[in-house]
Design a protein around this motif. Structure first.
Motif, mmCIF file in Angstrom:
data_model
loop_
_atom_site.group_PDB
_atom_site.id
_atom_site.type_symbol
_atom_site.label_atom_id
_atom_site.label_comp_id
_atom_site.label_asym_id
_atom_site.label_seq_id
_atom_site.Cartn_x
_atom_site.Cartn_y
_atom_site.Cartn_z
ATOM 1 N N GLU A 2 0.871 -1.171 0.000
ATOM 2 C CA GLU A 2 0.000 0.000 0.000
ATOM 3 C C GLU A 2 0.913 1.228 0.000
ATOM 4 O OE1 GLU A 2 -4.029 -1.480 2.207
ATOM 5 O OE2 GLU A 2 -2.409 -0.804 3.519
ATOM 6 N N PRO A 3 1.285 1.715 -1.179
ATOM 7 C CA PRO A 3 2.332 2.745 -1.292
ATOM 8 C C PRO A 3 2.020 4.014 -0.491
ATOM 9 C CG PRO A 3 1.882 1.774 -3.427
ATOM 10 C CD PRO A 3 0.822 1.263 -2.501
ATOM 11 N N VAL A 4 3.086 4.570 0.097
ATOM 12 C CA VAL A 4 2.972 5.777 0.906
ATOM 13 C C VAL A 4 3.913 6.845 0.346
ATOM 14 C CG1 VAL A 4 3.053 6.771 3.217
ATOM 15 C CG2 VAL A 4 2.668 4.318 2.943
ATOM 16 N N LEU A 5 3.375 8.040 0.110
ATOM 17 C CA LEU A 5 4.178 9.198 -0.253
ATOM 18 C C LEU A 5 4.433 10.017 1.009
ATOM 19 C CD1 LEU A 5 5.431 11.071 -2.474
ATOM 20 C CD2 LEU A 5 3.197 12.223 -2.554
ATOM 21 N N PHE A 6 5.684 10.351 1.259
ATOM 22 C CA PHE A 6 6.044 11.170 2.409
ATOM 23 C C PHE A 6 6.344 12.578 1.913
ATOM 24 C CE2 PHE A 6 6.800 6.831 3.516
ATOM 25 C CZ PHE A 6 6.465 6.724 4.850
ATOM 26 N N HIS A 7 5.409 13.487 2.159
ATOM 27 C CA HIS A 7 5.466 14.901 1.773
ATOM 28 C C HIS A 7 5.218 15.089 0.275
ATOM 29 C CE1 HIS A 7 8.057 15.695 5.599
ATOM 30 N NE2 HIS A 7 6.763 15.565 5.866
ATOM 31 N N VAL B 206 7.270 5.616 -11.147
ATOM 32 C CA VAL B 206 7.696 4.643 -10.140
ATOM 33 C C VAL B 206 6.524 3.774 -9.690
ATOM 34 C CG1 VAL B 206 8.663 4.342 -7.830
ATOM 35 C CG2 VAL B 206 9.587 6.094 -9.327
ATOM 36 N N LEU B 207 5.361 4.380 -9.513
ATOM 37 C CA LEU B 207 4.185 3.623 -9.080
ATOM 38 C C LEU B 207 3.765 2.580 -10.110
ATOM 39 C CD1 LEU B 207 1.951 6.399 -7.479
ATOM 40 C CD2 LEU B 207 2.760 4.339 -6.310
ATOM 41 N N GLY B 208 3.884 2.900 -11.379
ATOM 42 C CA GLY B 208 3.430 1.978 -12.408
ATOM 43 C C GLY B 208 1.964 1.661 -12.231
ATOM 44 N N SER B 209 1.645 0.385 -12.108
ATOM 45 C CA SER B 209 0.243 -0.021 -11.933
ATOM 46 C C SER B 209 -0.208 0.022 -10.480
ATOM 47 C CB SER B 209 0.045 -1.440 -12.479
ATOM 48 O OG SER B 209 0.873 -2.362 -11.785
ATOM 49 N N ASN B 210 0.705 0.352 -9.559
ATOM 50 C CA ASN B 210 0.348 0.445 -8.150
ATOM 51 C C ASN B 210 -0.479 1.705 -7.893
ATOM 52 O OD1 ASN B 210 1.996 -1.835 -6.871
ATOM 53 N ND2 ASN B 210 3.549 -0.739 -8.048
ATOM 54 N N ILE B 211 -1.289 1.670 -6.868
ATOM 55 C CA ILE B 211 -2.166 2.786 -6.521
ATOM 56 C C ILE B 211 -1.654 3.449 -5.248
ATOM 57 C CG2 ILE B 211 -4.515 3.452 -5.865
ATOM 58 C CD1 ILE B 211 -5.505 1.028 -7.493
ATOM 59 N N LEU B 212 -1.471 4.760 -5.299
ATOM 60 C CA LEU B 212 -1.024 5.486 -4.117
ATOM 61 C C LEU B 212 -2.098 5.412 -3.037
ATOM 62 C CD1 LEU B 212 1.204 7.285 -2.886
ATOM 63 C CD2 LEU B 212 -0.035 9.267 -3.777
ATOM 64 N N LYS B 213 -1.700 4.906 -1.863
ATOM 65 C CA LYS B 213 -2.680 4.672 -0.791
ATOM 66 C C LYS B 213 -2.703 5.817 0.217
ATOM 67 C CE LYS B 213 -5.474 1.987 1.703
ATOM 68 N NZ LYS B 213 -6.780 1.473 1.238
ATOM 69 N N TYR B 214 -1.512 6.268 0.646
ATOM 70 C CA TYR B 214 -1.433 7.263 1.707
ATOM 71 C C TYR B 214 -0.451 8.377 1.344
ATOM 72 C CZ TYR B 214 -3.379 3.413 4.502
ATOM 73 O OH TYR B 214 -4.163 2.385 4.972
ATOM 74 N N ILE B 215 -0.682 9.549 1.922
ATOM 75 C CA ILE B 215 0.230 10.690 1.806
ATOM 76 C C ILE B 215 0.513 11.173 3.220
ATOM 77 C CG2 ILE B 215 0.643 12.975 0.816
ATOM 78 C CD1 ILE B 215 -1.795 12.287 -1.096
ATOM 79 N N PHE B 216 1.721 10.953 3.699
ATOM 80 C CA PHE B 216 2.065 11.369 5.052
ATOM 81 C C PHE B 216 2.529 12.823 5.061
ATOM 82 C CE2 PHE B 216 5.384 12.138 8.233
ATOM 83 C CZ PHE B 216 4.605 12.036 9.374
ATOM 84 N N ILE B 217 2.029 13.588 6.037
ATOM 85 C CA ILE B 217 2.389 15.000 6.202
ATOM 86 C C ILE B 217 2.856 15.192 7.625
ATOM 87 C CG2 ILE B 217 1.536 17.377 6.145
ATOM 88 C CD1 ILE B 217 -0.728 16.155 4.261
ATOM 89 N N LYS C 73 -5.158 8.846 0.795
ATOM 90 C CA LYS C 73 -5.602 9.390 2.073
ATOM 91 C C LYS C 73 -4.452 10.104 2.778
ATOM 92 C CE LYS C 73 -9.006 5.701 2.627
ATOM 93 N NZ LYS C 73 -9.450 4.558 3.457
ATOM 94 N N PRO C 74 -4.593 11.407 3.040
ATOM 95 C CA PRO C 74 -3.577 12.103 3.833
ATOM 96 C C PRO C 74 -3.554 11.562 5.257
ATOM 97 C CG PRO C 74 -4.960 13.663 2.624
ATOM 98 C CD PRO C 74 -5.624 12.321 2.534
ATOM 99 N N VAL C 75 -2.341 11.461 5.812
ATOM 100 C CA VAL C 75 -2.152 10.998 7.189
ATOM 101 C C VAL C 75 -1.379 12.080 7.936
ATOM 102 C CG1 VAL C 75 -1.173 9.208 8.673
ATOM 103 C CG2 VAL C 75 -2.067 8.600 6.411
ATOM 104 N N CYS C 76 -1.925 12.561 9.036
ATOM 105 C CA CYS C 76 -1.293 13.681 9.731
ATOM 106 C C CYS C 76 -1.818 13.775 11.162
ATOM 107 C CB CYS C 76 -1.547 14.987 8.986
ATOM 108 S SG CYS C 76 -3.300 15.425 8.839
ATOM 109 N N SER C 77 -1.301 14.758 11.896
ATOM 110 C CA SER C 77 -1.779 15.011 13.260
ATOM 111 C C SER C 77 -3.114 15.741 13.219
ATOM 112 C CB SER C 77 -0.756 15.843 14.026
ATOM 113 O OG SER C 77 -0.729 17.174 13.518
#
Length: 211
Positions: free
Chosen positions: A31-36, A53-64, A86-90
């Motif tokens: 479940e790929p995660v992008l950080f910032h 880079v993702l290719g056929s993968n689906i971006l799952k989370y974006i950490f902030i 989905k953004p993930v943050c405080s």
């Protein structure tokens, strides 16, 4: 774009007038995660590389980690291309994002909580981010031993793809009052970090550290 450590990919842009490199990372897991996201301008350059880079993968989370332009300035643009991410943050960062109309699918995490998939375990750490000491988050990926330091481990210079040997305890000791202005919060953060044993530090700025 660099495969910087195991399945962690780094995207970087160097800004000569301020002699500073800005990094974003993609953990290409189940479940790929992008950080910032970088700023809007940085995100525009990031997007085609991210899709490659993702290719056929689906971006799952974006950490902030915290609310600042190079951490989340391009979030709206990322969400246009990856609307299910989905953004993930405080909680504080989520409130700040809501002021810019970003309210859907945000996952709020507290220090000590985790986000777990089949092949990673993200553990969240309280981050009293400068300058207002809003509570942000740092992340330790426990299975790979990757610590995402945001602005806490910081070096100037052109650092695209750069990895240097590091000393974890020394990095903790070198946290400055400019980074965490409140002495008590700084000491608390340092005591928390001393309990960690990362193998790799993915920095927000400057060379990454191999420990």
């Amino acid at each position: 774009m660099y495969n910087i450590y195991e399945d962690l990919h780094q995207f970087s842009s160097y800004v000569p007038p301020i002699d500073l490199t800005f990094h974003q990372y993609l953990l290409l897991a189940d479940e790929p995660v992008l950080f910032h996201t970088g700023s809007v301008q940085q995100t525009e350059s990031l997007l085609p590389l991210l899709k490659e880079v993702l290719g056929s993968n689906i971006l799952k989370y974006i950490f902030i980690s915290h609310f600042e332009s190079d951490e989340c300035g391009g979030l709206s643009l990322i969400l246009k291309h990856f609307p299910d991410a989905k953004p993930v943050c405080s909680e504080i960062t989520a409130r700040q994002l809501s002021g810019f109309g970003i309210t859907n699918n945000i996952i709020i995490k507290k220090p000590g909580e985790k986000l777990i998939s089949n092949d990673y375990e993200l553990e969240f750490i309280s981050y009293p981010s400068e300058m207002h000491l809003w509570e942000g988050l740092l992340v330790m990926e426990n299975k790979r031993g990757i610590f995402f330091s945001s602005d806490l481990v910081f070096r100037f210079g052109n650092a695209n793809g750069a990895v240097i040997e590091g000393d974890w305890q020394k990095e903790i000791e070198n946290i400055t009052p400019q980074q965490v202005p409140d002495p008590q919060q700084k000491e608390k953060l340092q005591n928390t970090l001393k309990k960690l044993s990362p193998k790799f530090v993915a920095t927000g700025h400057g060379a990454c550290l191999k420990l």
